[in-house]
Enzyme design. Structure first.
Site, short mmCIF file in Angstrom:
data_model
loop_
_atom_site.label_atom_id
_atom_site.label_comp_id
_atom_site.label_asym_id
_atom_site.label_seq_id
_atom_site.Cartn_x
_atom_site.Cartn_y
_atom_site.Cartn_z
N ASP A 1 6.22 -6.24 -7.80
CA ASP A 1 5.03 -6.43 -6.97
C ASP A 1 5.40 -5.93 -5.58
OD1 ASP A 1 3.00 -7.28 -5.33
OD2 ASP A 1 3.12 -9.40 -5.88
N TRP B 1 4.27 -15.92 -4.05
CA TRP B 1 3.62 -14.93 -4.92
C TRP B 1 4.39 -14.72 -6.20
CZ3 TRP B 1 -0.96 -15.06 -3.37
CH2 TRP B 1 -1.27 -15.15 -2.00
N LYS C 1 -2.30 -3.81 2.79
CA LYS C 1 -1.19 -3.97 3.75
C LYS C 1 -0.85 -2.61 4.37
CE LYS C 1 -0.62 -8.13 1.84
NZ LYS C 1 -1.01 -9.40 2.43
#
Length: 359
Positions: A171, A102, A195
């Protein structure tokens, strides 16, 4: 009804109490005769939901008034572009620490916008750890970007880089609301909700108000942070149902005892699984180095691919969902976000021990 033993990496399990509350109000929210997703986003009923979600986030995370809280769409993947588009001014470079896929994707999008610089990377170590050396930033650094938790490799920042006058962007899609943070150490935090915060569909951005001045008026309206800050994230129709469920998750977290209790629960769950790995005499092989282990995603492998396939097959028969590792690395992965009950983690550890005895 028995709830699934859901270890999916995301969209992840939601608290059962949240789902029950949503179900109770599904057809008739607050005596309106409408479901939440039918309410006008300009209505008083929805305005209350929206404001409560913002206030709960500010309270739970101790977010100072000097930060804006924004609700966007497009997930963290859109933020890979919006961060450099808004913060990467002419003559500056976006600095990135690479700790997984990511982070690589975030860097790739920034390269399309302007100059970038890799401050540190653990790629040559197969992303088994978080870089321990102090990140070397470029002289013209516009910001330093990190990925706080790496879902694919099972690593997590335990201590964050010092700011030193360079805006720190994080992030936090997979660990925001999972532990206590000092928000003032960051200048911009973004997180897809699916999440720990709620369902997919809404992305939370927490941004230092001073940073908003960097956003150019020439940016497309919907890619400019100022658009959301100026209009309280109501410039256009927001993802109303996702924000409602986000609010319910935040209420659940507060009733649970806030981040102090949540962090303790997450440490307990992680310890149960890492103990099962460490006490297996090498039968289970953890991917991440111990000092970099994630408390959100426990990644591991088995002695060979045949045994790994058997493990996943047997686990599925026992009712465990989502234990396959990411397709890019294989192996196994147990995601144990906030809503994962401790009892389900105990059941997985017991299954791991039983499987090892028979193999």
């Amino acid at each position: 009804m028995n709830r699934a033993l859901n270890f999916n990496a995301g969209p992840a399990a939601l608290p059962e109490a949240v789902l029950a509350e949503a179900e109770k109000n599904w057809l008739n929210f607050n005596h309106s005769g409408m479901a939440v997703m039918e309410l006008s986003h300009r209505s008083k009923e929805y305005e209350t939901i929206h404001e409560q979600a913002i206030l709960l986030l500010r309270d739970l995370l101790s977010i100072p008034d000097s930060y804006e809280i924004l609700f966007l769409q497009g997930g963290a993947s859109l933020q890979f572009s919006m961060v450099p588009m808004n913060l990467l001014t002419e003559g500056k470079a976006g600095n990135y620490i690479l700790t997984g896929v990511w982070a690589e994707k975030a860097l790739k999008e920034a390269e399309k916008v302007g100059e970038t610089f890799i401050s540190a990377s653990s790629k040559t170590q197969q992303y088994k750890s978080i870089p321990t050396v102090n990140a070397k930033t470029s002289e013209n650094a516009a910001y330093l970007h990190i990925t706080s938790n790496n879902t694919i490799y099972g690593t997590q920042w335990q201590h964050f880089p010092a700011n030193e006058g360079i805006p720190l962007v994080a992030d936090m899609s997979s660990d925001l609301l999972s532990r206590k943070l000092t928000i003032e150490n960051f200048d911009l935090i973004y997180a897809g909700a699916q999440k720990n915060l709620g369902p997919s569909g809404v992305t939370v951005v927490i941004i230092q108000k001073e940073l908003l001045s960097r956003s150019s008026n020439h940016l497309p309206t919907m890619l400019n942070y100022n658009t959301y800050a100026t209009h309280n994230s109501l410039y256009n129709t927001p993802p109303t149902l996702a924000i409602y469920l986000l609010k319910l998750v935040l209420e659940w977290a507060k009733e649970l005892g806030g981040l102090t209790v949540i962090e303790k629960r997450n440490e307990e769950k992680a310890k149960i699984l890492y103990d099962a790995i460490d006490c297996s005499e090498g039968f289970y092989l953890g991917h991440a180095e111990k000092e970099s282990r994630s408390k959100m995603n426990v990644t591991f492998n088995l002695p060979d691919e045949e045994i790994a396939r058997s493990f996943l097959h047997q686990a599925k028969k026992e009712g465990f969902i989502g234990l396959n590792g990411h397709r890019s690395v294989g192996g196994c992965r147990a995601s144990i976000y906030n809503a994962m009950p401790v009892e389900h983690v105990f059941q997985l550890a017991a299954f791991m021990k039983k499987f090892r005895r028979y193999n």
